[in-house]
Motif scaffolding. Structure first.
Motif, PDB file in Angstrom:
ATOM      1  N   VAL A 284       0.695 -15.153   3.490  1.00  0.00           N
ATOM      2  CA  VAL A 284      -0.818 -15.085   2.897  1.00  0.00           C
ATOM      3  C   VAL A 284      -1.648 -16.172   3.092  1.00  0.00           C
ATOM      4  O   VAL A 284      -2.814 -15.887   3.048  1.00  0.00           O
ATOM      5  CB  VAL A 284      -0.571 -14.763   1.067  1.00  0.00           C
ATOM      6  CG1 VAL A 284       0.024 -16.111   0.551  1.00  0.00           C
ATOM      7  CG2 VAL A 284      -1.888 -14.409   0.511  1.00  0.00           C
ATOM      8  N   LEU A 285      -1.164 -17.193   3.119  1.00  0.00           N
ATOM      9  CA  LEU A 285      -2.235 -18.545   3.618  1.00  0.00           C
ATOM     10  C   LEU A 285      -2.410 -18.246   4.962  1.00  0.00           C
ATOM     11  O   LEU A 285      -3.842 -18.407   5.328  1.00  0.00           O
ATOM     12  CB  LEU A 285      -1.475 -19.696   3.419  1.00  0.00           C
ATOM     13  CG  LEU A 285      -0.920 -20.059   1.990  1.00  0.00           C
ATOM     14  CD1 LEU A 285      -0.047 -21.196   2.192  1.00  0.00           C
ATOM     15  CD2 LEU A 285      -2.083 -20.476   1.097  1.00  0.00           C
ATOM     16  N   LEU A 286      -1.611 -18.066   5.903  1.00  0.00           N
ATOM     17  CA  LEU A 286      -2.018 -17.832   7.258  1.00  0.00           C
ATOM     18  C   LEU A 286      -2.980 -16.620   7.560  1.00  0.00           C
ATOM     19  O   LEU A 286      -3.973 -16.712   8.292  1.00  0.00           O
ATOM     20  CB  LEU A 286      -0.729 -17.427   8.061  1.00  0.00           C
ATOM     21  CG  LEU A 286      -1.069 -17.073   9.759  1.00  0.00           C
ATOM     22  CD1 LEU A 286      -1.707 -18.370  10.328  1.00  0.00           C
ATOM     23  CD2 LEU A 286       0.261 -16.892  10.458  1.00  0.00           C
ATOM     24  N   LEU A 287      -2.765 -15.551   6.832  1.00  0.00           N
ATOM     25  CA  LEU A 287      -3.726 -14.431   6.755  1.00  0.00           C
ATOM     26  C   LEU A 287      -5.317 -14.828   6.043  1.00  0.00           C
ATOM     27  O   LEU A 287      -6.110 -14.089   6.833  1.00  0.00           O
ATOM     28  CB  LEU A 287      -2.991 -13.182   6.080  1.00  0.00           C
ATOM     29  CG  LEU A 287      -1.740 -12.634   6.867  1.00  0.00           C
ATOM     30  CD1 LEU A 287      -1.235 -11.503   5.960  1.00  0.00           C
ATOM     31  CD2 LEU A 287      -2.195 -12.045   8.039  1.00  0.00           C
ATOM     32  N   SER A 288      -5.050 -15.396   5.152  1.00  0.00           N
ATOM     33  CA  SER A 288      -6.487 -15.949   4.650  1.00  0.00           C
ATOM     34  C   SER A 288      -7.116 -16.701   5.669  1.00  0.00           C
ATOM     35  O   SER A 288      -8.587 -16.474   5.690  1.00  0.00           O
ATOM     36  CB  SER A 288      -6.317 -16.663   3.307  1.00  0.00           C
ATOM     37  OG  SER A 288      -5.736 -18.076   3.446  1.00  0.00           O
ATOM     38  N   PHE A 289      -6.630 -17.437   6.356  1.00  0.00           N
ATOM     39  CA  PHE A 289      -7.211 -18.269   7.379  1.00  0.00           C
ATOM     40  C   PHE A 289      -7.801 -17.484   8.638  1.00  0.00           C
ATOM     41  O   PHE A 289      -8.925 -17.518   8.811  1.00  0.00           O
ATOM     42  CB  PHE A 289      -6.527 -19.422   7.825  1.00  0.00           C
ATOM     43  CG  PHE A 289      -6.201 -20.667   7.269  1.00  0.00           C
ATOM     44  CD1 PHE A 289      -7.253 -21.040   6.482  1.00  0.00           C
ATOM     45  CD2 PHE A 289      -4.804 -21.129   6.751  1.00  0.00           C
ATOM     46  CE1 PHE A 289      -7.026 -22.254   5.725  1.00  0.00           C
ATOM     47  CE2 PHE A 289      -4.747 -22.110   6.076  1.00  0.00           C
ATOM     48  CZ  PHE A 289      -5.606 -22.811   5.411  1.00  0.00           C
ATOM     49  N   LEU A 290      -6.826 -16.489   9.017  1.00  0.00           N
ATOM     50  CA  LEU A 290      -7.332 -15.558   9.961  1.00  0.00           C
ATOM     51  C   LEU A 290      -8.518 -14.593   9.574  1.00  0.00           C
ATOM     52  O   LEU A 290      -9.249 -14.364  10.353  1.00  0.00           O
ATOM     53  CB  LEU A 290      -6.117 -14.602  10.302  1.00  0.00           C
ATOM     54  CG  LEU A 290      -6.142 -13.571  11.452  1.00  0.00           C
ATOM     55  CD1 LEU A 290      -6.491 -14.557  12.631  1.00  0.00           C
ATOM     56  CD2 LEU A 290      -4.925 -12.842  11.836  1.00  0.00           C
ATOM     57  N   ALA A 291      -8.481 -14.270   8.411  1.00  0.00           N
ATOM     58  CA  ALA A 291      -9.592 -13.417   7.716  1.00  0.00           C
ATOM     59  C   ALA A 291     -10.966 -14.186   7.994  1.00  0.00           C
ATOM     60  O   ALA A 291     -12.023 -13.383   8.355  1.00  0.00           O
ATOM     61  CB  ALA A 291      -9.345 -12.971   6.306  1.00  0.00           C
ATOM     62  N   ASP A 292     -10.969 -15.668   7.705  1.00  0.00           N
ATOM     63  CA  ASP A 292     -12.086 -16.082   7.717  1.00  0.00           C
ATOM     64  C   ASP A 292     -12.474 -16.340   9.110  1.00  0.00           C
ATOM     65  O   ASP A 292     -13.538 -16.494   9.389  1.00  0.00           O
ATOM     66  CB  ASP A 292     -11.848 -17.523   6.953  1.00  0.00           C
ATOM     67  CG  ASP A 292     -13.207 -18.372   7.178  1.00  0.00           C
ATOM     68  OD1 ASP A 292     -14.262 -17.696   6.655  1.00  0.00           O
ATOM     69  OD2 ASP A 292     -13.391 -19.416   7.297  1.00  0.00           O
ATOM     70  N   ILE A 293     -11.770 -16.626  10.104  1.00  0.00           N
ATOM     71  CA  ILE A 293     -11.775 -16.826  11.576  1.00  0.00           C
ATOM     72  C   ILE A 293     -12.309 -15.550  11.975  1.00  0.00           C
ATOM     73  O   ILE A 293     -13.533 -15.531  12.785  1.00  0.00           O
ATOM     74  CB  ILE A 293     -10.510 -17.092  12.169  1.00  0.00           C
ATOM     75  CG1 ILE A 293     -10.145 -18.442  11.882  1.00  0.00           C
ATOM     76  CG2 ILE A 293     -10.751 -16.914  13.774  1.00  0.00           C
ATOM     77  CD1 ILE A 293      -8.960 -18.875  12.240  1.00  0.00           C
ATOM     78  N   ILE A 294     -11.974 -14.395  11.627  1.00  0.00           N
ATOM     79  CA  ILE A 294     -12.714 -12.869  12.090  1.00  0.00           C
ATOM     80  C   ILE A 294     -13.957 -12.809  11.939  1.00  0.00           C
ATOM     81  O   ILE A 294     -14.797 -12.560  12.374  1.00  0.00           O
ATOM     82  CB  ILE A 294     -11.826 -11.834  11.699  1.00  0.00           C
ATOM     83  CG1 ILE A 294     -10.099 -11.698  12.325  1.00  0.00           C
ATOM     84  CG2 ILE A 294     -12.216 -10.514  11.816  1.00  0.00           C
ATOM     85  CD1 ILE A 294      -9.171 -10.913  11.846  1.00  0.00           C
ATOM     86  N   ALA A 295     -14.103 -13.440  10.630  1.00  0.00           N
ATOM     87  CA  ALA A 295     -15.487 -13.110   9.917  1.00  0.00           C
ATOM     88  C   ALA A 295     -16.376 -13.999  10.579  1.00  0.00           C
ATOM     89  O   ALA A 295     -17.468 -13.649  10.804  1.00  0.00           O
ATOM     90  CB  ALA A 295     -15.647 -13.137   8.236  1.00  0.00           C
ATOM     91  N   MET A 296     -16.075 -15.279  10.657  1.00  0.00           N
ATOM     92  CA  MET A 296     -17.154 -16.344  11.353  1.00  0.00           C
ATOM     93  C   MET A 296     -17.136 -16.086  12.814  1.00  0.00           C
ATOM     94  O   MET A 296     -18.400 -16.114  13.184  1.00  0.00           O
ATOM     95  CB  MET A 296     -16.882 -17.788  10.688  1.00  0.00           C
ATOM     96  CG  MET A 296     -16.823 -18.046   9.390  1.00  0.00           C
ATOM     97  SD  MET A 296     -18.426 -17.920   8.812  1.00  0.00           S
ATOM     98  CE  MET A 296     -18.694 -16.161   7.803  1.00  0.00           C
ATOM     99  N   VAL A 297     -16.352 -16.048  13.410  1.00  0.00           N
ATOM    100  CA  VAL A 297     -16.451 -16.238  14.885  1.00  0.00           C
ATOM    101  C   VAL A 297     -16.937 -14.950  15.466  1.00  0.00           C
ATOM    102  O   VAL A 297     -18.026 -14.993  16.370  1.00  0.00           O
ATOM    103  CB  VAL A 297     -14.917 -16.124  15.473  1.00  0.00           C
ATOM    104  CG1 VAL A 297     -15.033 -16.125  16.986  1.00  0.00           C
ATOM    105  CG2 VAL A 297     -14.191 -17.585  15.365  1.00  0.00           C
TER     106      VAL A 297
END
Length: 468
Positions: A284-297
């Motif tokens: 869940v921690l890894l996926l929360s970071f990944l969701a933010d990366i998708i949104a921002m990048v």
């Protein structure tokens, strides 16, 4: 600014930190001593709070959830950001303005931004490890004092007319290094100052103030520079930081909770690597970071704002269009924060992140397809609301799904993601705008956010199923 009453007017145990539950359990972390810490003083009861058996009625259901402000320690920390959120933006405007005045080159302004990025990344990761191995209050005192001293140095070089880009870049790197050390400790401390069920509300309060600073700070800088000059902006920021130092002085001690963390007392490469291993083992921690990366990048189109203001919305005046484009997302985020009562009590934090990131992608797509300035601004404001929701629940996940001895390192990685994602987006959107045109690049990026997030949610149930 410290708006709480004097220390003699409060019981001695008002600021004692609250323990938080380990992931997947409802029991508190084992204490290193036999006496458990008392919970934060709840203050006067809120008749609209579920804790008192009441219900938020009428318009109050939609307003900001202020329950965390009942806890004096959190109230002090939060109220100090009201001043520093604006003050920090004065420096954020003054540095590029001074560099441009000296060089007459926007390229040097960009180089200065990169000069602060590497120290921020390195010291945020290291600062997260330090925050897990020492008293976080002490670390906040040291780093806030360092940031204030750096602002004084900014003022000194400006008032003496030094006019050295090299000195400005060194000071900027130093400032970002202190910020990298400070941010993980500050964010990780929140979970020790409020109960777990109030973490989304606490994050909404903090994010709203910071986003307000992003709007008010640059506007205030634009008004003050012709009146008092550039150098005084640095001095105002330094004075504002003194308020933060005073607020931190009045916080309770925040030492490591477990005997193992206290005994480790180290913050080297091994501790940083341990943090990354922890992320890899907690989906869940890894996926929360990944969701933010998708949104921002894929979905942060700010690099194309100047071109869109000139080519697409120039009929309204290029300067007006550019200002509105840059201000729209923070304004939307502030509005989302003021209405955070509509979502801050949600318990399915992972699902809220997914919904918010998809909504961000849809809004960015709408912005890319908009040929009218006011419609475009409306879509960007909607994206800002979605970004606020995402920030609130990603922050809550990081604080609730990690043990206290790992929270500093999680916040260090979070700082790197937040700082690095938009900069990668600048490169991606700038290149895409040159190849396909700015509107197509923006709309395409928004669609990529929607598709990638839905795929992520479909193949990895850990995030969408995560709840308090």
């Amino acid at each position: 600014m410290d708006t709480s009453e004097s220390s003699t007017a409060e019981p001695a145990n008002d600021d004692t930190p609250v323990r938080t539950a380990r992931p997947g359990t409802t029991s508190p972390d084992p204490a290193p001593d036999p006496a458990p810490d008392p919970a934060p003083d709840p203050g006067p009861p809120d008749p609209a709070s579920p804790d008192t058996g009441g219900a938020r009625r009428g318009w109050r259901r939609f307003t900001m959830d202020t329950r965390p402000l009942r806890h004096p320690a959190f109230r002090r920390l939060w109220s100090s950001t009201i001043v520093t959120a604006v003050g920090s933006q004065l420096t954020a405007v003054a540095v590029p303005k001074q560099i441009y005045d000296i060089t007459g080159s926007s390229a040097w302004v960009g180089y200065a931004s990169l000069a602060g990025l590497l120290p921020l990344i390195v010291f945020a990761l290291w600062g997260g490890a330090i925050a897990d191995s020492m008293d976080r209050r002490r670390l906040l005192l040291l780093t806030n004092s360092g940031i204030a001293a750096t602002s004084v140095l900014f003022w000194a070089q400006a008032v003496t007319g030094l006019d050295s880009v090299a000195v400005l870049m060194v000071l900027l790197a130093l400032q970002q290094a202190f910020f990298g050390l400070n941010s993980p400790a500050r964010n990780a401390s929140i979970a020790r100052l409020v109960p777990e069920d109030e973490l989304p509300a606490a994050n909404a309060l903090g994010s709203t103030v910071m986003q307000t600073g992003l709007v008010a700070g640059p506007l205030l800088a634009g008004v003050l520079i012709p009146v008092i000059g550039l150098s005084e902006l640095y001095l105002i920021d330094a004075l504002a930081l003194c308020v933060t130092v005073w607020a931190v002085v009045r916080l309770p001690a925040l030492p490591p909770l477990t005997a193992a963390a206290a005994a480790a007392g180290r913050a080297g490469l091994g501790a940083i690597a341990e943090g990354f291993r922890y992320i890899s083992l907690h989906k869940v921690l890894l996926l929360s970071f990944l969701a933010d990366i998708i949104a921002m990048v894929f979905g942060m189109p700010r690099a194309l704002f100047p071109q869109l203001a000139a080519e697409t919305y120039g009929g309204h005046g290029e300067g007006l269009a550019l200002g509105l484009l840059f201000a729209a997302i923070p304004i939307g985020a502030v509005l989302g924060g003021l209405a955070s009562g509509t979502f801050s009590r949600a318990r399915r934090h992972g699902l809220m992140v997914i919904v918010a990131v998809v909504a961000w992608g849809v809004a960015v797509t709408g912005f890319g397809l908009s040929g009218n300035l006011w419609v475009a601004v409306a879509f960007l404001a909607a994206a800002g609301v979605a970004d606020m929701v995402s920030m609130v629940f990603r922050g809550a996940i990081l604080l609730s799904a990690a043990t206290d001895e790992m929270r500093g390192r999680m916040q260090g990685v979070f700082t790197v993601v937040v700082a690095g994602g938009p900069r990668l987006a600048d490169v991606l959107h700038g290149t895409g705008g040159s190849l396909f045109g700015p509107r197509a690049a923006v709309a395409g990026g928004g669609l990529l956010v929607v598709v990638a997030t839905l795929v992520l949610a479909a193949v990895t149930p850990a995030l969408r199923n995560h709840r308090v």
